[in-house]
Design a protein around this motif. Structure first.
Motif, PDB file in Angstrom:
ATOM      1  N   CYS A 125       0.841  -1.199   0.000  1.00  0.00           N
ATOM      2  CA  CYS A 125       0.000   0.000   0.000  1.00  0.00           C
ATOM      3  C   CYS A 125       0.877   1.251   0.000  1.00  0.00           C
ATOM      4  CB  CYS A 125      -0.926   0.005   1.209  1.00  0.00           C
ATOM      5  SG  CYS A 125      -2.000  -1.462   1.305  1.00  0.00           S
ATOM      6  N   SER A 126       0.373   2.313  -0.586  1.00  0.00           N
ATOM      7  CA  SER A 126       1.150   3.549  -0.711  1.00  0.00           C
ATOM      8  C   SER A 126       0.958   4.484   0.474  1.00  0.00           C
ATOM      9  CB  SER A 126       0.758   4.289  -1.999  1.00  0.00           C
ATOM     10  OG  SER A 126       1.032   3.486  -3.128  1.00  0.00           O
ATOM     11  N   PHE A 127      -0.256   4.583   1.003  1.00  0.00           N
ATOM     12  CA  PHE A 127      -0.553   5.595   2.019  1.00  0.00           C
ATOM     13  C   PHE A 127      -0.929   4.992   3.370  1.00  0.00           C
ATOM     14  CE2 PHE A 127      -1.665   7.350  -2.157  1.00  0.00           C
ATOM     15  CZ  PHE A 127      -0.735   8.377  -2.206  1.00  0.00           C
ATOM     16  N   LYS A 128      -0.724   3.715   3.539  1.00  0.00           N
ATOM     17  CA  LYS A 128      -0.965   3.068   4.825  1.00  0.00           C
ATOM     18  C   LYS A 128      -0.067   1.840   4.928  1.00  0.00           C
ATOM     19  CE  LYS A 128      -4.787   0.194   3.135  1.00  0.00           C
ATOM     20  NZ  LYS A 128      -6.176  -0.263   3.368  1.00  0.00           N
ATOM     21  N   MET A 129      -0.095   1.172   6.063  1.00  0.00           N
ATOM     22  CA  MET A 129       0.730  -0.012   6.237  1.00  0.00           C
ATOM     23  C   MET A 129       0.267  -1.117   5.294  1.00  0.00           C
ATOM     24  SD  MET A 129       1.317  -0.275  10.364  1.00  0.00           S
ATOM     25  CE  MET A 129       2.359  -1.707  10.113  1.00  0.00           C
ATOM     26  N   ASP A 130       1.247  -1.913   4.804  1.00  0.00           N
ATOM     27  CA  ASP A 130       0.904  -3.023   3.922  1.00  0.00           C
ATOM     28  C   ASP A 130      -0.062  -3.972   4.636  1.00  0.00           C
ATOM     29  OD1 ASP A 130       2.661  -1.822   2.251  1.00  0.00           O
ATOM     30  OD2 ASP A 130       4.242  -3.317   2.431  1.00  0.00           O
ATOM     31  N   GLU A 131      -1.038  -4.465   3.881  1.00  0.00           N
ATOM     32  CA  GLU A 131      -2.096  -5.280   4.473  1.00  0.00           C
ATOM     33  C   GLU A 131      -1.796  -6.764   4.302  1.00  0.00           C
ATOM     34  OE1 GLU A 131      -6.958  -5.972   4.125  1.00  0.00           O
ATOM     35  OE2 GLU A 131      -5.936  -4.502   2.853  1.00  0.00           O
ATOM     36  N   LEU A 132      -1.872  -7.514   5.407  1.00  0.00           N
ATOM     37  CA  LEU A 132      -1.707  -8.969   5.359  1.00  0.00           C
ATOM     38  C   LEU A 132      -2.965  -9.594   4.756  1.00  0.00           C
ATOM     39  CD1 LEU A 132      -0.147 -11.553   6.076  1.00  0.00           C
ATOM     40  CD2 LEU A 132      -1.139 -11.421   8.373  1.00  0.00           C
ATOM     41  N   ILE A 133      -2.779 -10.315   3.655  1.00  0.00           N
ATOM     42  CA  ILE A 133      -3.911 -10.902   2.941  1.00  0.00           C
ATOM     43  C   ILE A 133      -4.131 -12.356   3.336  1.00  0.00           C
ATOM     44  CG2 ILE A 133      -4.866 -11.446   0.662  1.00  0.00           C
ATOM     45  CD1 ILE A 133      -2.941  -9.303  -0.447  1.00  0.00           C
ATOM     46  N   ALA A 134      -3.039 -13.133   3.303  1.00  0.00           N
ATOM     47  CA  ALA A 134      -3.179 -14.579   3.519  1.00  0.00           C
ATOM     48  C   ALA A 134      -1.883 -15.126   4.099  1.00  0.00           C
ATOM     49  CB  ALA A 134      -3.517 -15.280   2.202  1.00  0.00           C
ATOM     50  N   SER A 157      -4.800 -19.364   4.503  1.00  0.00           N
ATOM     51  CA  SER A 157      -5.837 -18.890   5.424  1.00  0.00           C
ATOM     52  C   SER A 157      -5.841 -17.373   5.424  1.00  0.00           C
ATOM     53  CB  SER A 157      -5.581 -19.413   6.842  1.00  0.00           C
ATOM     54  OG  SER A 157      -5.570 -20.831   6.858  1.00  0.00           O
ATOM     55  N   GLY A 158      -6.981 -16.797   5.853  1.00  0.00           N
ATOM     56  CA  GLY A 158      -7.087 -15.349   5.894  1.00  0.00           C
ATOM     57  C   GLY A 158      -8.442 -14.921   6.407  1.00  0.00           C
ATOM     58  N   LYS A 159      -8.941 -13.788   5.933  1.00  0.00           N
ATOM     59  CA  LYS A 159     -10.229 -13.274   6.389  1.00  0.00           C
ATOM     60  C   LYS A 159     -11.378 -14.197   6.012  1.00  0.00           C
ATOM     61  CE  LYS A 159      -8.770  -8.431   6.124  1.00  0.00           C
ATOM     62  NZ  LYS A 159      -9.014  -7.116   5.484  1.00  0.00           N
ATOM     63  N   GLN A 160     -11.213 -14.950   4.922  1.00  0.00           N
ATOM     64  CA  GLN A 160     -12.276 -15.849   4.483  1.00  0.00           C
ATOM     65  C   GLN A 160     -12.389 -17.083   5.383  1.00  0.00           C
ATOM     66  OE1 GLN A 160     -14.287 -14.978   1.825  1.00  0.00           O
ATOM     67  NE2 GLN A 160     -13.115 -13.072   1.912  1.00  0.00           N
ATOM     68  N   GLY A 161     -11.302 -17.370   6.127  1.00  0.00           N
ATOM     69  CA  GLY A 161     -11.309 -18.536   7.010  1.00  0.00           C
ATOM     70  C   GLY A 161     -10.094 -19.417   6.771  1.00  0.00           C
ATOM     71  N   ASP A 162      -9.941 -20.453   7.582  1.00  0.00           N
ATOM     72  CA  ASP A 162      -8.801 -21.361   7.467  1.00  0.00           C
ATOM     73  C   ASP A 162      -8.881 -22.142   6.164  1.00  0.00           C
ATOM     74  OD1 ASP A 162      -7.911 -20.511   9.895  1.00  0.00           O
ATOM     75  OD2 ASP A 162      -8.728 -22.202  11.040  1.00  0.00           O
ATOM     76  N   GLY A 163      -7.833 -22.040   5.365  1.00  0.00           N
ATOM     77  CA  GLY A 163      -7.760 -22.774   4.114  1.00  0.00           C
ATOM     78  C   GLY A 163      -8.690 -22.268   3.033  1.00  0.00           C
ATOM     79  N   LEU A 164      -9.282 -21.082   3.205  1.00  0.00           N
ATOM     80  CA  LEU A 164     -10.278 -20.583   2.254  1.00  0.00           C
ATOM     81  C   LEU A 164      -9.831 -19.323   1.514  1.00  0.00           C
ATOM     82  CD1 LEU A 164     -13.500 -21.015   4.433  1.00  0.00           C
ATOM     83  CD2 LEU A 164     -12.607 -22.570   2.689  1.00  0.00           C
ATOM     84  N   GLU A 165      -8.562 -18.949   1.668  1.00  0.00           N
ATOM     85  CA  GLU A 165      -8.095 -17.704   1.052  1.00  0.00           C
ATOM     86  C   GLU A 165      -7.395 -17.945  -0.283  1.00  0.00           C
ATOM     87  OE1 GLU A 165      -8.700 -14.012   1.057  1.00  0.00           O
ATOM     88  OE2 GLU A 165      -8.869 -14.833   3.079  1.00  0.00           O
ATOM     89  N   GLY A 166      -7.374 -19.191  -0.754  1.00  0.00           N
ATOM     90  CA  GLY A 166      -6.712 -19.497  -2.014  1.00  0.00           C
ATOM     91  C   GLY A 166      -5.550 -20.440  -1.786  1.00  0.00           C
TER      92      GLY A 166
END
Length: 267
Positions: A125-134, A157-166
């Motif tokens: 990200c340019s104007f904030k802290m880098d975001e953890l996706i998975a 894993s991620g916001k979608q749930g365990d093993g559901l982020e791709g």
């Protein structure tokens, strides 16, 4: 009017300019993120090989297929990998979105007792802290320690749930020769960005233990001939030349195995 201007010039003083003329002092207010990044960068360039390392782990971050694009624009993903106390990062795939590709090979020392590695994918990200996706935890397969090259899609894993982020495509190989890392002269210069260290290490020529009274013999890693390199580059025009060379070394000079590995990375 002309006389007044002439009189003003006569009053002007001519003298050497000081060294700091038109130069501005810049306050040394390095942020905490920058200091942490610099400390981490220095940590990742050890000056000697510790005796508690069992060998070299080659990690190829090929690509990922993510479940969702977070934000209003396409994401700019990069990968952070932790092996023991070593931390590495790939380059950012601009606008990679849900299907980023890196094809980045990282050579890491493997400490004794470490058989897992941790993978995190961030959106730069340019104007904030880098975001953890998975993220995911990968247990290094036993057959990798036997000399096999192993490739697998690991679920994230991620916001979608365990093993559901791709899933992320990782290729692993191992050499039992402990090595002192050094920076490989890559085509693109290494840029130190606060919070974004990006060390990529490759092994120097391996040394054999000499007999008593003899000088050490340096055995260089296998090299691709110019013709072979040209053939492989024509087959994989989208893969970096340095990646091709590193995969060739990881496969111990086996051209067919190198092509198979590159085919898997390019799928």
């Amino acid at each position: 009017m002309a006389i007044a201007i002439e009189n003003r010039w006569k009053k002007a003083m001519l003298m050497p300019l000081p060294d700091d003329f038109l130069r501005f002092e810049v306050a040394n207010n390095i942020s905490a993120d920058a200091q942490a990044a610099m400390a981490l960068y220095r940590q990742q360039m050890p000056q000697y090989v510790a005796p508690n390392h069992v060998g070299r782990l080659s990690i190829t971050c090929a690509q990922a297929k993510l479940a969702r694009n977070y934000g209003l624009t396409r994401m700019d993903p990069y990968v952070r990998i932790r092996v023991g106390h070593y931390v590495y990062e790939t380059h950012t795939d601009p606008n990679g979105g849900k299907n980023p590709r890196w094809n980045r090979v990282i050579q890491s020392q493997l400490p004794v007792g470490v058989n897992t590695m941790y993978v995190e994918i961030y959106d730069e990200c340019s104007f904030k802290m880098d975001e953890l996706i998975a993220w995911c935890e990968i247990k290094i397969p036993e057959r990798v320690f036997s000399g096999e090259t192993h490739e697998e899609w690991y679920t994230l894993s991620g916001k979608q749930g365990d093993g559901l982020e791709g899933a992320i495509d990782i290729v692993l190989s191992f050499s039992n020769q402990p090595i002192q890392p050094y920076l490989y002269p890559a085509a693109a210069p290494m840029v130190m960005v606060p919070g974004r260290p990006m060390p990529i290490f490759v092994p120097p020529p391996q040394q054999q233990q000499p007999d008593v009274g003899q000088q050490p013999v340096v055995v260089p890693p296998p090299q691709l001939s110019a013709e072979e390199l040209k053939q492989i580059q024509e087959m994989f025009p989208n893969i970096d030349t340095e990646v091709v060379k590193t995969v060739f070394e990881a496969n111990r000079g086996n051209k067919d195995a190198t092509i198979n590995s590159l085919l898997q990375m390019n799928e």
